[in-house]
Design an enzyme around this catalytic site. Structure first.
Site, PDB file in Angstrom:
ATOM      1  N   LYS A 283      -2.949   5.148  -2.618  1.00  0.00           N
ATOM      2  CA  LYS A 283      -3.977   5.926  -1.929  1.00  0.00           C
ATOM      3  C   LYS A 283      -4.372   7.091  -2.832  1.00  0.00           C
ATOM      4  O   LYS A 283      -3.514   7.711  -3.484  1.00  0.00           O
ATOM      5  CB  LYS A 283      -3.410   6.466  -0.607  1.00  0.00           C
ATOM      6  CG  LYS A 283      -3.075   5.376   0.410  1.00  0.00           C
ATOM      7  CD  LYS A 283      -4.332   4.777   1.011  1.00  0.00           C
ATOM      8  CE  LYS A 283      -3.991   3.796   2.120  1.00  0.00           C
ATOM      9  NZ  LYS A 283      -5.217   3.251   2.752  1.00  0.00           N
TER      10      LYS A 283
ATOM     11  N   LYS B   5     -10.122  -7.265   7.421  1.00  0.00           N
ATOM     12  CA  LYS B   5      -9.164  -6.917   8.474  1.00  0.00           C
ATOM     13  C   LYS B   5      -9.733  -7.451   9.775  1.00  0.00           C
ATOM     14  O   LYS B   5     -10.859  -7.093  10.157  1.00  0.00           O
ATOM     15  CB  LYS B   5      -9.008  -5.399   8.609  1.00  0.00           C
ATOM     16  CG  LYS B   5      -8.282  -4.725   7.460  1.00  0.00           C
ATOM     17  CD  LYS B   5      -8.232  -3.223   7.670  1.00  0.00           C
ATOM     18  CE  LYS B   5      -7.530  -2.540   6.499  1.00  0.00           C
ATOM     19  NZ  LYS B   5      -7.763  -1.077   6.495  1.00  0.00           N
TER      20      LYS B   5
ATOM     21  N   SER C 283       0.853  -1.176   0.000  1.00  0.00           N
ATOM     22  CA  SER C 283       0.000   0.000   0.000  1.00  0.00           C
ATOM     23  C   SER C 283       0.893   1.232   0.000  1.00  0.00           C
ATOM     24  O   SER C 283       1.702   1.414   0.911  1.00  0.00           O
ATOM     25  CB  SER C 283      -0.886  -0.023   1.249  1.00  0.00           C
ATOM     26  OG  SER C 283      -1.620   1.171   1.353  1.00  0.00           O
TER      27      SER C 283
HETATM   28  O1  SMG Z   1      -0.525  -2.428   6.744  1.00  0.00           O
HETATM   29  O2  SMG Z   1       0.119  -2.335   4.693  1.00  0.00           O
HETATM   30  C1  SMG Z   1      -0.521  -1.897   5.657  1.00  0.00           C
HETATM   31  C2  SMG Z   1      -1.347  -0.659   5.464  1.00  0.00           C
HETATM   32  C3  SMG Z   1      -2.383  -0.875   4.441  1.00  0.00           C
HETATM   33  O3  SMG Z   1      -3.354   1.010   3.412  1.00  0.00           O
HETATM   34  C4  SMG Z   1      -3.359   0.275   4.349  1.00  0.00           C
HETATM   35  N1  SMG Z   1      -4.246   0.391   5.345  1.00  0.00           N
HETATM   36  O4  SMG Z   1      -7.396   1.768   4.509  1.00  0.00           O
HETATM   37  O5  SMG Z   1      -6.508  -0.067   3.966  1.00  0.00           O
HETATM   38  C5  SMG Z   1      -6.461   0.994   4.561  1.00  0.00           C
HETATM   39  C6  SMG Z   1      -5.258   1.414   5.345  1.00  0.00           C
HETATM   40  C7  SMG Z   1      -5.634   1.724   6.732  1.00  0.00           C
HETATM   41  C8  SMG Z   1      -4.481   2.034   7.568  1.00  0.00           C
HETATM   42  S1  SMG Z   1      -4.407   3.645   8.018  1.00  0.00           S
HETATM   43  C9  SMG Z   1      -4.016   3.397   9.648  1.00  0.00           C
HETATM   44 MG    MG Z   2      -8.456   0.657   2.985  1.00  0.00          MG
END
Ligand code: SMG
Ligand code: MG
Length: 377
Positions: A172, A271, A144
């Site tokens: 993002k 998650k 990500s």
């Molecule tokens: O752990 O690789 C990771 C982060 C992945 O982008 C990621 N998480 O919305 O999916 C999502 C975000 C939330 C984390 S922000 C704290």
């Molecule tokens: Mg997300």
């Protein structure tokens, strides 16, 4: 399949909670802000059958979800832990029921459940992956990528992750940083597996912009609208060619059931923290698998504790898309386990040792701890 062989009970003696501050290797920017230090709660279940470890994946501020560190800390110490300790003996499968009277606070519940699960499985010599129903010994690793200074900078960051071997890129996006950023990555790298995550930054009035993303042949768009916008996501999904994937909205098996019934998602990000635990995560997986909906494992910048558990979860058969299960080094110079997840040929290994299958590094744990409390029976 539901859990085939439940775990034995453990005799609970107490819980240790710690707030950790882990510096990130680089700032992580989403539509709701920039993090440079990961604040997280580590849980240690103290039992007569041995200790177990869990992680509460809240952030310092309630920006991704309504949960946040101090809220999770308070509810865990004031309500959740006393309820578990009063019960005295608990199997991992009992935890959600014991905590069910307390509304919400799913990340806090998930962290406590994981610590008990780890203790129970370590005591029985059983690996978490096997317990959850894993069918693979390694999982494909996606990364990500946060919003960068400009699209050119994004291209260079993406290049470095592709060079490391990550098999799927997620970028993002937010209003004003969507079409240009996506176009830059697509133009530079061609047909790589690519998806975008909006973290709820849009409304239905942005439908034309979101439809412009269709031309990039994305794997999916993740959570374009607000957590509560299930019906709006269904409306949006009918207007996009890009598959809509829900993250924030899927807070439980019930929420997933409703979202699928309404056509609000054709892909689901799972998650464990967001749905209240790894056992509920398996139930969401089972629902989606039966419905023919692909799922993938999301990430919350986990330490080696949650990262090991996520690798185990992502090895279940319905996880047919690469997850945000990256190497520890994607976020951290130093982890709190002695076997941090590494990238090998674009994959992360599912630990095979008892429980989480990782060992806590007590020196690192102590070095990152900024608050600590023990609650005993
Ligand atoms: O752990 O690789 C990771 C982060 C992945 O982008 C990621 N998480 O919305 O999916 C999502 C975000 C939330 C984390 S922000 C704290
Ligand atoms: Mg997300």
């Amino acid at each position: 399949m539901p859990i085939a062989h439940p775990a034995a009970s453990v005799r609970l003696e107490g819980f240790e909670l710690r707030v950790l501050h882990l510096p990130l290797v680089s700032p992580f920017t989403t539509s709701f802000g920039t993090e440079t230090v990961r604040e997280v709660i580590v849980v240690r279940a103290l039992t007569a059958d041995g200790d177990g470890w869990g992680e509460i994946v809240t952030q310092d501020a309630p920006l991704y979800s309504s949960e946040y560190t101090q809220g999770a800390w308070d509810v865990a110490i004031r309500w959740l832990i006393p309820a578990l300790l009063e019960r005295g003996t608990a199997a991992p499968e009992d935890v959600a029921g014991v905590l069910a009277p307390f509304v919400g606070h799913r990340m806090a519940k998930a962290g406590l459940e994981l610590a008990i699960l780890d203790a129970a499985l370590r005591a029985a010599g059983r690996p978490l992956g096997q317990y959850l129903g894993a069918v693979r010994d390694r999982v494909p690793s996606g990364v990500s990528v946060g919003i960068q200074h400009d699209p050119a900078a994004l291209v260079e960051v993406v290049r470095s992750y592709l060079d490391e071997g990550y098999v799927r890129i997620k970028i993002k996006i937010k209003p004003g940083r969507d079409i240009g950023d996506t176009a830059a990555v697509r133009d530079e790298f061609g047909a790589i597996p690519l998806q975008v995550d909006a973290n709820s930054a849009y409304t239905l009035s942005d439908i034309d912009t979101l439809a412009e993303l269709d031309r990039f042949d994305l794997l999916l768009i993740e959570q374009p609208l607000q957590e509560d916008d299930i019906v709006d996501h269904a409306t949006l999904a009918r207007h996009l060619r890009t598959p809509v994937c829900l993250d924030e909205s899927i807070v439980s098996l019930k929420a997933a059931t409703d979202a699928l019934a309404l056509g609000a998602a054709s892909v689901v990000n799972i998650k464990a923290g967001r749905v209240g635990g790894y056992l509920e995560a398996v139930r969401v997986h089972d629902l989606c698998r039966d419905a023919g909906i692909p799922v993938w494992c999301g990430g919350m910048l986990e330490t080696g504790i949650g990262r090991a558990a996520n690798a185990a979860l992502a090895a279940l058969p319905g996880f047919t898309l690469p997850g945000d299960v990256s190497a520890s080094s994607r976020f951290y110079h130093r982890d709190i386990v002695t076997e941090p997840a590494v990238l090998d040929d674009g994959h992360v290994r599912v630990p095979t040792g008892p429980g989480l299958g990782v060992t806590i590094d007590p020196v690192a744990l102590e070095a990152f701890t900024v608050a600590r409390e023990i609650v005993r029976r």
